[in-house]
Design a protein around this motif. Sequence first.
Motif, mmCIF file in Angstrom:
data_model
loop_
_atom_site.group_PDB
_atom_site.id
_atom_site.type_symbol
_atom_site.label_atom_id
_atom_site.label_comp_id
_atom_site.label_asym_id
_atom_site.label_seq_id
_atom_site.Cartn_x
_atom_site.Cartn_y
_atom_site.Cartn_z
ATOM 1 N N GLY A 1 0.790 -1.227 0.000
ATOM 2 C CA GLY A 1 0.000 0.000 0.000
ATOM 3 C C GLY A 1 0.817 1.268 0.000
ATOM 4 N N ASN A 2 2.133 1.170 -0.198
ATOM 5 C CA ASN A 2 2.931 2.406 -0.256
ATOM 6 C C ASN A 2 2.780 3.069 -1.627
ATOM 7 N N HIS A 3 3.459 4.203 -1.809
ATOM 8 C CA HIS A 3 3.293 4.960 -3.055
ATOM 9 C C HIS A 3 3.681 4.150 -4.273
ATOM 10 N N ALA A 4 4.654 3.255 -4.116
ATOM 11 C CA ALA A 4 5.070 2.427 -5.251
ATOM 12 C C ALA A 4 3.983 1.420 -5.618
ATOM 13 N N ASP A 5 3.348 0.824 -4.614
ATOM 14 C CA ASP A 5 2.229 -0.076 -4.881
ATOM 15 C C ASP A 5 1.102 0.652 -5.599
ATOM 16 N N VAL A 6 0.829 1.878 -5.178
ATOM 17 C CA VAL A 6 -0.256 2.642 -5.804
ATOM 18 C C VAL A 6 0.022 2.840 -7.293
ATOM 19 N N LEU B 1 7.344 -3.922 -16.222
ATOM 20 C CA LEU B 1 8.420 -4.024 -15.232
ATOM 21 C C LEU B 1 8.312 -2.874 -14.235
ATOM 22 N N TRP B 2 8.250 -3.223 -12.938
ATOM 23 C CA TRP B 2 8.311 -2.193 -11.894
ATOM 24 C C TRP B 2 9.754 -2.009 -11.451
ATOM 25 N N TYR B 3 10.140 -0.762 -11.134
ATOM 26 C CA TYR B 3 11.499 -0.501 -10.639
ATOM 27 C C TYR B 3 11.479 0.647 -9.630
ATOM 28 N N PRO B 4 12.343 0.595 -8.610
ATOM 29 C CA PRO B 4 12.446 1.681 -7.639
ATOM 30 C C PRO B 4 13.344 2.791 -8.168
ATOM 31 N N ILE B 5 13.119 3.999 -7.675
ATOM 32 C CA ILE B 5 13.964 5.133 -8.030
ATOM 33 C C ILE B 5 14.579 5.701 -6.759
ATOM 34 N N LYS B 6 15.895 5.634 -6.675
ATOM 35 C CA LYS B 6 16.630 6.349 -5.637
ATOM 36 C C LYS B 6 17.310 7.549 -6.319
ATOM 37 N N ARG B 7 18.384 7.274 -7.029
ATOM 38 C CA ARG B 7 18.984 8.323 -7.862
ATOM 39 C C ARG B 7 18.822 7.901 -9.318
ATOM 40 N N ARG B 8 18.218 8.770 -10.111
ATOM 41 C CA ARG B 8 17.846 8.406 -11.475
ATOM 42 C C ARG B 8 19.053 8.019 -12.329
ATOM 43 N N ALA B 9 20.201 8.628 -12.057
ATOM 44 C CA ALA B 9 21.366 8.356 -12.899
ATOM 45 C C ALA B 9 21.733 6.874 -12.890
ATOM 46 N N ILE C 1 6.740 5.075 -17.092
ATOM 47 C CA ILE C 1 5.796 5.878 -16.313
ATOM 48 C C ILE C 1 6.373 6.004 -14.914
ATOM 49 N N GLU C 2 6.630 7.232 -14.446
ATOM 50 C CA GLU C 2 7.309 7.419 -13.175
ATOM 51 C C GLU C 2 6.557 8.374 -12.256
ATOM 52 N N LEU C 3 6.648 8.091 -10.960
ATOM 53 C CA LEU C 3 6.108 8.953 -9.922
ATOM 54 C C LEU C 3 7.157 9.089 -8.833
ATOM 55 N N LEU C 4 7.566 10.320 -8.545
ATOM 56 C CA LEU C 4 8.472 10.603 -7.439
ATOM 57 C C LEU C 4 7.705 11.363 -6.371
ATOM 58 N N VAL C 5 7.754 10.874 -5.141
ATOM 59 C CA VAL C 5 7.035 11.537 -4.053
ATOM 60 C C VAL C 5 7.910 12.554 -3.333
ATOM 61 N N ARG C 6 9.175 12.622 -3.713
ATOM 62 C CA ARG C 6 10.103 13.626 -3.178
ATOM 63 C C ARG C 6 11.201 13.833 -4.217
ATOM 64 N N MET D 1 13.839 5.151 -1.041
ATOM 65 C CA MET D 1 13.156 5.119 -2.328
ATOM 66 C C MET D 1 12.371 6.417 -2.490
ATOM 67 N N ASN D 2 12.806 7.236 -3.422
ATOM 68 C CA ASN D 2 12.165 8.529 -3.657
ATOM 69 C C ASN D 2 10.964 8.424 -4.585
ATOM 70 N N GLY D 3 10.878 7.342 -5.303
ATOM 71 C CA GLY D 3 9.772 7.135 -6.229
ATOM 72 C C GLY D 3 9.921 5.787 -6.894
ATOM 73 N N SER D 4 9.142 5.572 -7.923
ATOM 74 C CA SER D 4 9.214 4.307 -8.651
ATOM 75 C C SER D 4 8.664 4.507 -10.050
ATOM 76 N N GLY D 5 8.835 3.488 -10.850
ATOM 77 C CA GLY D 5 8.365 3.586 -12.228
ATOM 78 C C GLY D 5 7.942 2.236 -12.764
ATOM 79 N N MET D 6 7.278 2.290 -13.893
ATOM 80 C CA MET D 6 6.881 1.100 -14.643
ATOM 81 C C MET D 6 7.334 1.290 -16.081
ATOM 82 N N VAL D 7 8.067 0.331 -16.606
ATOM 83 C CA VAL D 7 8.343 0.301 -18.040
ATOM 84 C C VAL D 7 7.388 -0.707 -18.663
ATOM 85 N N ILE D 8 6.620 -0.238 -19.634
ATOM 86 C CA ILE D 8 5.664 -1.087 -20.330
ATOM 87 C C ILE D 8 6.190 -1.336 -21.732
#
Length: 286
Positions: free
Chosen positions: A10-15, A199-207, A227-232, A240-247
Motif C-alpha cells: 500500500g505504499n506509493h510504489a504499490d499505488v 516491469l516495476w522498478y524503484p527510483i533512488k537516484r535516477r542516474a 511511467i514514473e512517480l516521485l514523491v520527493r 526510495m524517492n519514487g518508482s516507475g513502470m516500463v511497459i
Amino acid sequence: MNYRHGFHAGNHADVLKHLVLVALLDALKKKDAPFFVLDTHAGRGRYDLRGDQASRTGEAAAGFVRLREAAPAGPPALRAYLDAVADCALGDEHSYPGSPLLVAHALREQDRLAACELQPEEATALRAVLAGDPRCHVHQRDGYAAAKALLPPREGNTRFARGLVLIDPPYEAQEGEYAAIVAALREGLDRFPQGIFALWYPIKRRATLQPLMRKLAALPARSALAIELLVRPDDSPLRMNGSGMVIINPPWQLDAAVEPALRPLAQAMGEAGASWRLTWLKQESA
C-alpha cells in the motif's frame, strides 16, 4: 530471499504499480479474445494494513490510505484503481490487494492467471487467497525462470494470442537485479513477442537507472513506455524517492489513459518537490 512485501504493501510504489496494472487489464478487456497474465513475483495476494509489518513502517498510511482519504476526483484510470481495490477488500478498509488478487478480480471466464512465488509461506498464503478460482494457478517457483517455462502461454490445446507479463522483483540485490531482468525480458519477448511486459522498478537516484533504460530500449520490441512517480526530489540514495513502470508493447493510448491520474497521486502522496513523467524509451513510427 528475505524480502517481505507486507512491510511495503500500500505504499506509493504499490499505488503507481497497481494503477498501471488495472489500466493494462482494462485495455486487454476491450477485446473479447482471452488473455493470459503471468505474475513473476506475486507475493501473498492480500495484506492487512493494520498488521505488524505494515504498522511498523507506516508506508501504507503515507501512500494508499492518504490517497483514499484525499478522495481525488476524476481521472478514469484513478477511479478504476480505487474501485478495484475497494472491490477486492470486501468491505474491510484495512485490506489491501496484491497484484495477483487485482488480476483475479479483473479476469473474465475465458482469461487465465499464472502467479509465481518462490517463498513457501507466501505461496501458501496466495493459494488460500485464490482458492477455488479455476482461472488462477499458483506456482512455487522462480519467477524469472517462468518466462521460459510458461511462455508462450497455453492451456491444453489452447494457445493464448494475448497476454501480460508483470515483473515486480524485490531488488534485494539492488542494481545487481538488472541483468536477470533484462535476460528474462529478452527470453519472454523471444517466446511471446506480441505480449505486453510490465516491469516495476524503484527510483533512488535516477542516474543509476540509465544503463537499465538503455538496455530496455534495445530489446526487440516495437515500443516501450516509462511511467514514473516521485514523491520527493530525486536526491537521496538512502531511500526510495519514487518508482516507475516500463511497459513494453503497451496497449494503444495507455499513456493517455494513465497520465491524467499521475498529478492526483503526486498531490495526495507527495512531499515538496514531488513529480511525475511519461517517457517513450522506444516508439514505433506511425
